[in-house]
Design an enzyme around this catalytic site. Structure first.
Site, PDB file in Angstrom:
ATOM      1  N   HIS A  65       0.847  -1.187   0.000  1.00  0.00           N
ATOM      2  CA  HIS A  65       0.000   0.000   0.000  1.00  0.00           C
ATOM      3  C   HIS A  65       0.880   1.233   0.000  1.00  0.00           C
ATOM      4  O   HIS A  65       1.957   1.223   0.590  1.00  0.00           O
ATOM      5  CB  HIS A  65      -0.911   0.013   1.239  1.00  0.00           C
ATOM      6  CG  HIS A  65      -2.072   0.934   1.090  1.00  0.00           C
ATOM      7  ND1 HIS A  65      -2.010   2.266   1.392  1.00  0.00           N
ATOM      8  CD2 HIS A  65      -3.331   0.706   0.636  1.00  0.00           C
ATOM      9  CE1 HIS A  65      -3.171   2.830   1.137  1.00  0.00           C
ATOM     10  NE2 HIS A  65      -3.996   1.912   0.676  1.00  0.00           N
ATOM     11  N   GLU A 108      -7.768  -5.554  -0.118  1.00  0.00           N
ATOM     12  CA  GLU A 108      -8.308  -6.349  -1.221  1.00  0.00           C
ATOM     13  C   GLU A 108      -8.240  -7.862  -0.996  1.00  0.00           C
ATOM     14  O   GLU A 108      -9.007  -8.601  -1.602  1.00  0.00           O
ATOM     15  CB  GLU A 108      -7.589  -5.989  -2.529  1.00  0.00           C
ATOM     16  CG  GLU A 108      -7.661  -4.520  -2.906  1.00  0.00           C
ATOM     17  CD  GLU A 108      -9.059  -4.030  -3.252  1.00  0.00           C
ATOM     18  OE1 GLU A 108     -10.003  -4.401  -2.545  1.00  0.00           O
ATOM     19  OE2 GLU A 108      -9.189  -3.280  -4.225  1.00  0.00           O
TER      20      GLU A 108
HETATM   21  N1  ACO Z   1       3.952  -7.498  -4.594  1.00  0.00           N
HETATM   22  C1  ACO Z   1       5.276  -7.514  -4.862  1.00  0.00           C
HETATM   23  N2  ACO Z   1       6.058  -6.419  -4.758  1.00  0.00           N
HETATM   24  C2  ACO Z   1       5.452  -5.281  -4.393  1.00  0.00           C
HETATM   25  C3  ACO Z   1       4.085  -5.203  -4.109  1.00  0.00           C
HETATM   26  C4  ACO Z   1       3.324  -6.380  -4.209  1.00  0.00           C
HETATM   27  N3  ACO Z   1       2.016  -6.389  -3.956  1.00  0.00           N
HETATM   28  N4  ACO Z   1       3.769  -3.928  -3.781  1.00  0.00           N
HETATM   29  C5  ACO Z   1       4.912  -3.227  -3.866  1.00  0.00           C
HETATM   30  N5  ACO Z   1       5.927  -4.040  -4.239  1.00  0.00           N
HETATM   31  C6  ACO Z   1       7.339  -3.683  -4.399  1.00  0.00           C
HETATM   32  C7  ACO Z   1       7.575  -2.986  -5.725  1.00  0.00           C
HETATM   33  O1  ACO Z   1       7.847  -3.910  -6.742  1.00  0.00           O
HETATM   34  C8  ACO Z   1       8.779  -2.136  -5.394  1.00  0.00           C
HETATM   35  O2  ACO Z   1       9.919  -2.963  -5.370  1.00  0.00           O
HETATM   36  P1  ACO Z   1      11.336  -2.408  -5.858  1.00  0.00           P
HETATM   37  O3  ACO Z   1      11.674  -1.336  -4.856  1.00  0.00           O
HETATM   38  O4  ACO Z   1      12.205  -3.610  -5.814  1.00  0.00           O
HETATM   39  O5  ACO Z   1      11.134  -1.846  -7.224  1.00  0.00           O
HETATM   40  C9  ACO Z   1       8.501  -1.712  -3.943  1.00  0.00           C
HETATM   41  O6  ACO Z   1       7.672  -2.733  -3.394  1.00  0.00           O
HETATM   42  C10 ACO Z   1       7.792  -0.375  -3.814  1.00  0.00           C
HETATM   43  O7  ACO Z   1       6.700  -0.376  -4.713  1.00  0.00           O
HETATM   44  P2  ACO Z   1       5.998   0.918  -5.266  1.00  0.00           P
HETATM   45  O8  ACO Z   1       5.499   0.643  -6.655  1.00  0.00           O
HETATM   46  O9  ACO Z   1       6.839   2.131  -5.072  1.00  0.00           O
HETATM   47  O10 ACO Z   1       4.792   1.027  -4.285  1.00  0.00           O
HETATM   48  P3  ACO Z   1       3.522   1.925  -4.502  1.00  0.00           P
HETATM   49  O11 ACO Z   1       3.327   2.696  -3.244  1.00  0.00           O
HETATM   50  O12 ACO Z   1       3.572   2.704  -5.749  1.00  0.00           O
HETATM   51  O13 ACO Z   1       2.411   0.802  -4.696  1.00  0.00           O
HETATM   52  C11 ACO Z   1       0.513  -0.499  -4.648  1.00  0.00           C
HETATM   53  C12 ACO Z   1       1.302   0.614  -3.936  1.00  0.00           C
HETATM   54  C13 ACO Z   1       0.162  -0.037  -6.063  1.00  0.00           C
HETATM   55  C14 ACO Z   1      -0.800  -0.752  -3.898  1.00  0.00           C
HETATM   56  C15 ACO Z   1       1.371  -1.784  -4.694  1.00  0.00           C
HETATM   57  O14 ACO Z   1       1.693  -2.194  -3.393  1.00  0.00           O
HETATM   58  C16 ACO Z   1       0.720  -2.908  -5.470  1.00  0.00           C
HETATM   59  O15 ACO Z   1       0.836  -2.942  -6.706  1.00  0.00           O
HETATM   60  N6  ACO Z   1      -0.002  -3.870  -4.793  1.00  0.00           N
HETATM   61  C17 ACO Z   1      -0.664  -4.934  -5.486  1.00  0.00           C
HETATM   62  C18 ACO Z   1      -2.014  -4.464  -6.053  1.00  0.00           C
HETATM   63  C19 ACO Z   1      -3.030  -4.251  -4.966  1.00  0.00           C
HETATM   64  O16 ACO Z   1      -3.187  -5.035  -4.042  1.00  0.00           O
HETATM   65  N7  ACO Z   1      -3.773  -3.129  -5.113  1.00  0.00           N
HETATM   66  C20 ACO Z   1      -4.804  -2.733  -4.160  1.00  0.00           C
HETATM   67  C21 ACO Z   1      -4.308  -1.644  -3.246  1.00  0.00           C
HETATM   68  S1  ACO Z   1      -5.497  -1.218  -2.029  1.00  0.00           S
HETATM   69  C22 ACO Z   1      -6.581  -0.213  -2.861  1.00  0.00           C
HETATM   70  O17 ACO Z   1      -6.245   0.508  -3.739  1.00  0.00           O
HETATM   71  C23 ACO Z   1      -8.017  -0.243  -2.472  1.00  0.00           C
END
Ligand code: ACO
Length: 365
Positions: free
Chosen positions: A248, A303
């Site tokens: 998140h 989720e």
């Molecule tokens: N699985 C694997 N790796 C992840 C995940 C995940 N679910 N979430 C973040 N990361 C990793 C990224 O790959 C990144 O790794 P890196 O530093 O090696 O490149 C690091 O963690 C940071 O990720 P960001 O993209 O900067 O995180 P951001 O804050 O932009 O993303 C998000 C938040 C979009 C929710 C992300 O965690 C994600 O894609 N989760 C999966 C989708 C999901 O569950 N969405 C629902 C969110 S809740 C809602 O909106 C109601």
């Protein structure tokens, strides 16, 4: 000028609607902890709490119930002639199509109409896609119950209505998330509630926001048995995939909505069957993320248990994003009203990284 990629850490609005404390895993909605509202407040009571003082001075649970019922009937009349086209689309696209047909000149208050429309259009599109005749709304039923009635054509189970209501209240608002921000940006141009709600829906449908729960269930199905979870999930992360239902932007600890929904799932007979397996997958995912993404503090988000809850009450996974919108529209409309009352035009700047004309001309010779 400092660039904040993805606007991370930027405060772009003041709001009296909700506060996400990402370090403590606390969600405050209109002065209440999430846990005080979810499971105790009806959909209408929560909506009245959000709209109070913004839409009108006094908004009560009973007035919301009555007027949402009337608005569902208006929305149904608008939808019925367009179902032949809407049913050819994915449900969230059908919902988007039907919402786009609402006109700004509509005399009914738009915050009520769009909230009602979300439920009516979702139920109608899902039935039409299944080849079933649409079911008219019953304005005397509470909103969540009437949605399940319009969807199934029968009298819904009380436990299903309660679980759905807990879900809708849980996701009603969540600070300046992507869809709410989109809605506020549109509202800030004075484009009107219907356009702003449309913008919110368009942002919500993406898999990084509201489109995640369907893929959560796909993942559980693909894993099949708990002993395969860790290797499967490790392979996904190694391939660069995201584990849906985890991570998140704001929470650095567990999303408090995950536990509220998990508690609601275990109350359901259908949910009990799957919960043990889901917990094992969740634990495996947390181990894999801690090991393969150290220091990122990735935890379970809303989720993961949304998927289990909506599945347990019999909703198809293609309906999950539209049903999320049925809850979140309360927050969108409250933010739109708040933005219209007190906000300025939202207009940030960008950093230009393209060539300057002199450089381009020099390269062209
Ligand atoms: N699985 C694997 N790796 C992840 C995940 C995940 N679910 N979430 C973040 N990361 C990793 C990224 O790959 C990144 O790794 P890196 O530093 O090696 O490149 C690091 O963690 C940071 O990720 P960001 O993209 O900067 O995180 P951001 O804050 O932009 O993303 C998000 C938040 C979009 C929710 C992300 O965690 C994600 O894609 N989760 C999966 C989708 C999901 O569950 N969405 C629902 C969110 S809740 C809602 O909106 C109601």
């Amino acid at each position: 000028m400092e660039l904040h990629d993805g606007l991370e850490g930027v405060v772009a609005a003041s709001t009296s609607l909700s506060h996400v404390d990402g370090d403590r895993g606390r969600l405050i909605l209109r002065g209440y902890d999430l846990e005080e509202l979810a499971g105790s407040y009806s959909f209408e009571a929560a909506a009245a709490l959000f709209w109070q003082g913004l839409a009108e001075k006094q908004v009560s649970e009973s007035s919301v119930r009555e007027r949402l019922g009337q608005a569902r009937v208006i929305a149904w009349k608008r939808a019925v002639s367009m179902m032949d086209t809407a049913k050819t689309m994915a449900p969230v696209e059908g919902l988007r199509f039907l919402l786009a047909s609402l006109v700004d000149a509509e005399p009914f208050p738009h915050y009520l109409l769009t909230t009602a429309a979300m439920a009516v259009f979702t139920a109608s599109v899902l039935r039409a896609r299944a080849g079933q005749a649409p079911v008219e709304p019953d304005p005397d039923r509470p909103h969540a119950e009437d949605f399940l009635h319009m969807l199934t054509g029968g009298a819904p189970f009380r436990e299903h209505v309660k679980a759905l209501e807990t879900y809708l209240v849980t996701v009603s608002d969540h600070g300046l998330n992507a869809s709410t921000f989109a809605a506020r940006v549109i509202a800030s141009t004075q484009a009107g509630t219907i356009s702003a709600v449309m913008g919110g829906l368009c942002a919500l449908k993406g898999p990084l926001h509201g489109g995640a729960p369907g893929p959560v269930l796909d993942t559980l199905d693909e894993i099949g048995t708990a002993d395969r979870a860790e290797s499967y999930l490790r392979e996904k992360v190694r391939a660069g995939d995201r584990l849906m239902g985890f991570g998140h932007r704001v929470y650095r600890v567990r999303d408090p909505r995950a536990d509220v929904l998990k508690n609601a799932v275990v109350q359901l007979r259908e949910g009990k069957n799957r919960i043990r397996f889901a917990e094992q997958v969740e634990q495996a995912a947390l181990r894999v993320l801690a090991e393969m993404k150290p220091g990122r503090r990735l935890d379970t988000n809303v989720e993961f248990y949304t998927a289990l809850l909506l599945d347990a009450i019999g909703l198809a996974r293609e309906s999950f994003a539209p049903v999320f919108a049925m809850g979140r529209v309360v927050g969108w409309t409250a933010h739109i009203l708040e933005q219209e009352k007190s906000g300025r035009l939202i207009r940030p700047q960008s950093r230009y990284v393209g060539p300057m004309p002199e450089e381009r001309r020099a390269v062209a010779g």
